[in-house]
Design an enzyme around this catalytic site. Structure first.
Site, PDB file in Angstrom:
ATOM      1  N   ASP A 206      -9.186 -19.055   5.696  1.00 57.29           N
ATOM      2  CA  ASP A 206      -8.053 -18.089   6.105  1.00 57.29           C
ATOM      3  C   ASP A 206      -6.710 -18.755   5.549  1.00 57.29           C
ATOM      4  O   ASP A 206      -5.764 -17.765   5.627  1.00 57.29           O
ATOM      5  CB  ASP A 206      -8.118 -18.167   8.018  1.00 57.29           C
ATOM      6  CG  ASP A 206      -7.018 -17.811   8.595  1.00 57.29           C
ATOM      7  OD1 ASP A 206      -7.089 -16.459   8.370  1.00 57.29           O
ATOM      8  OD2 ASP A 206      -6.139 -18.414   9.228  1.00 57.29           O
ATOM      9  N   HIS A 287      -2.461 -14.488  13.546  1.00 59.42           N
ATOM     10  CA  HIS A 287      -1.614 -13.617  12.970  1.00 59.42           C
ATOM     11  C   HIS A 287      -1.091 -13.975  11.495  1.00 59.42           C
ATOM     12  O   HIS A 287      -0.073 -13.212  10.927  1.00 59.42           O
ATOM     13  CB  HIS A 287      -0.265 -13.702  13.933  1.00 59.42           C
ATOM     14  CG  HIS A 287      -0.364 -13.361  15.393  1.00 59.42           C
ATOM     15  ND1 HIS A 287      -0.956 -12.064  15.880  1.00 59.42           N
ATOM     16  CD2 HIS A 287      -0.519 -14.275  16.273  1.00 59.42           C
ATOM     17  CE1 HIS A 287      -1.077 -12.178  17.237  1.00 59.42           C
ATOM     18  NE2 HIS A 287      -0.760 -13.708  17.462  1.00 59.42           N
ATOM     19  N   ARG A 288      -1.788 -14.772  10.916  1.00 61.40           N
ATOM     20  CA  ARG A 288      -1.512 -15.090   9.545  1.00 61.40           C
ATOM     21  C   ARG A 288      -1.537 -14.202   8.761  1.00 61.40           C
ATOM     22  O   ARG A 288      -0.788 -13.677   7.813  1.00 61.40           O
ATOM     23  CB  ARG A 288      -2.321 -16.397   9.010  1.00 61.40           C
ATOM     24  CG  ARG A 288      -1.816 -16.886   7.795  1.00 61.40           C
ATOM     25  CD  ARG A 288      -2.809 -18.049   7.131  1.00 61.40           C
ATOM     26  NE  ARG A 288      -2.152 -19.437   8.023  1.00 61.40           N
ATOM     27  CZ  ARG A 288      -2.802 -20.085   8.683  1.00 61.40           C
ATOM     28  NH1 ARG A 288      -3.975 -19.656   9.031  1.00 61.40           N
ATOM     29  NH2 ARG A 288      -2.360 -21.244   9.239  1.00 61.40           N
ATOM     30  N   ALA A 289      -2.642 -13.309   8.936  1.00 57.33           N
ATOM     31  CA  ALA A 289      -3.098 -12.075   7.934  1.00 57.33           C
ATOM     32  C   ALA A 289      -1.994 -11.075   8.029  1.00 57.33           C
ATOM     33  O   ALA A 289      -1.522 -10.360   7.100  1.00 57.33           O
ATOM     34  CB  ALA A 289      -4.448 -11.523   8.266  1.00 57.33           C
ATOM     35  N   VAL A 292       0.764 -12.159   6.020  1.00 58.02           N
ATOM     36  CA  VAL A 292       0.581 -12.106   4.609  1.00 58.02           C
ATOM     37  C   VAL A 292       0.761 -10.818   4.124  1.00 58.02           C
ATOM     38  O   VAL A 292       1.375 -10.400   3.002  1.00 58.02           O
ATOM     39  CB  VAL A 292      -0.953 -12.669   4.404  1.00 58.02           C
ATOM     40  CG1 VAL A 292      -1.195 -12.473   2.972  1.00 58.02           C
ATOM     41  CG2 VAL A 292      -0.834 -14.446   4.359  1.00 58.02           C
TER      42      VAL A 292
END
Length: 327
Positions: A206, A287-289, A292
């Protein structure tokens, strides 16, 4: 000016468009967070990473800096650069010397230890002589360049964690016995692996921003083209690079132009809603995606000379940011 080694030209790589665009977008904006390239051996993974480093323009650095410190950005300077600049300002020359270097390409061995990665402080010298001596590690060498890890899935989990932390924060801080040393650690993290040899743990997957799958090209015509180009390159590396130089220059200029406008690329609340709807619909954790995808979409818009993102940018970014995050 340092002479470039005869690296295989990035623009001469046949196919593997997703891999190439993922690398290019990280070169435009290092804040995206790197790319994991998964696939079988002999598909050009390491060739592409090395070729990208050779393609990028030289960087300005303080002449003797082991950390590739950027003279134009004091907020990123290492403790070494701050000390040397202070000494230079107090001396006869008035400022530290500046030189140009090739973008570093650092190949991290699978056997790398924590000290080899982060560097070490000489505690004995600090205590006895009051001198803060730091021996730079891989993170220092890779600053403002490309850190390449082949078979990243075989690397010690603790070392992977250190690398991903540094890539996310952009700084490496080493503390020993109450003494600390900090230096910038901003780099394009490129990890490659063959899934047949085991996968990365989910928490590490991830934290790689983008991911692409590569496989051998099946089209006979393209396979012939790959062989022909490699034979030409092996026979005359310099001549082959000279032949591809105009294409390399064109791409290098395009990346430089994109870098100059990427921070100006705008987006709307509707764009954010579109990203959030897509990630929520795919049941992506955290919420990283989302972040990104936004950064990648902005870089892709800049790569195409635009200062606002559109739906195509978002969908391309989604395609690169989601595969390794799907359950």
């Amino acid at each position: 000016m340092a002479k470039r080694p005869p690296v295989y030209p990035f623009t001469a790589i046949v196919g593997q468009e997703k891999m190439k665009i993922a690398l290019i977008l990280n070169a435009i904006d290092m804040r995206i967070g790197g790319v994991l390239i998964r696939g079988e051996r002999g598909t050009g993974k390491s060739t592409a990473a090395r070729a990208l480093a050779a393609l990028l323009p030289e960087i300005d650095v303080f002449a003797d800096s082991p950390f590739n410190d950027d003279p134009a950005h004091p907020e990123t300077w290492s403790d070494w650069a701050r000390e040397h600049q202070a000494n230079a300002n107090g001396g006869a020359n008035g400022e530290a010397a500046i030189s140009r270097r090739n973008v570093p390409f650092i190949d991290l061995p699978v056997s790398a230890t924590e000290d080899r990665v982060v560097g070490t402080l000489d505690i004995e010298k600090a205590i006895q002589q009051g001198v803060k001596k730091f021996d730079p590690g891989v993170l220092a060498n890779a600053n403002r360049g490309i850190l390449y890890i082949d078979e990243v899935n075989l690397l010690d989990d603790h070392v992977v964690d250190l690398l991903l932390d540094s890539a996310a924060m952009g700084v490496n801080v080493v503390e020993r016995e109450g003494i600390s040393f900090a230096h910038p650690a901003r780099f394009i993290l490129v990890g490659t692996m063959n899934p047949e040899e085991g996968d990365l743990r989910p928490q590490f997957l991830d934290r790689f921003a983008l991911s692409v799958e590569v496989e051998g090209i099946r089209d006979a015509g393209k396979r012939m083209e790959i062989v022909e180009r490699h034979i030409q390159y092996e026979s005359d590396p310099e001549g082959f690079r000279e032949e591809w130089h105009p294409h390399e220059q064109e791409l290098a200029h395009r990346i430089t132009a994109a870098r100059s406008i990427v921070d100006d690329v705008s987006y709307t609340r509707r764009d954010l809603y579109s990203i959030a709807t897509l990630t929520a619909g795919l049941h992506i954790d955290g919420h990283r995606a989302d972040m990104v995808i936004l950064k990648t979409a902005r870089a892709y818009a800049a790569y195409n000379g635009r200062t606002e993102i559109n739906q195509h940018d978002i969908l391309l970014a989604l395609e690169l940011a989601i595969p390794h995050r799907l359950k």
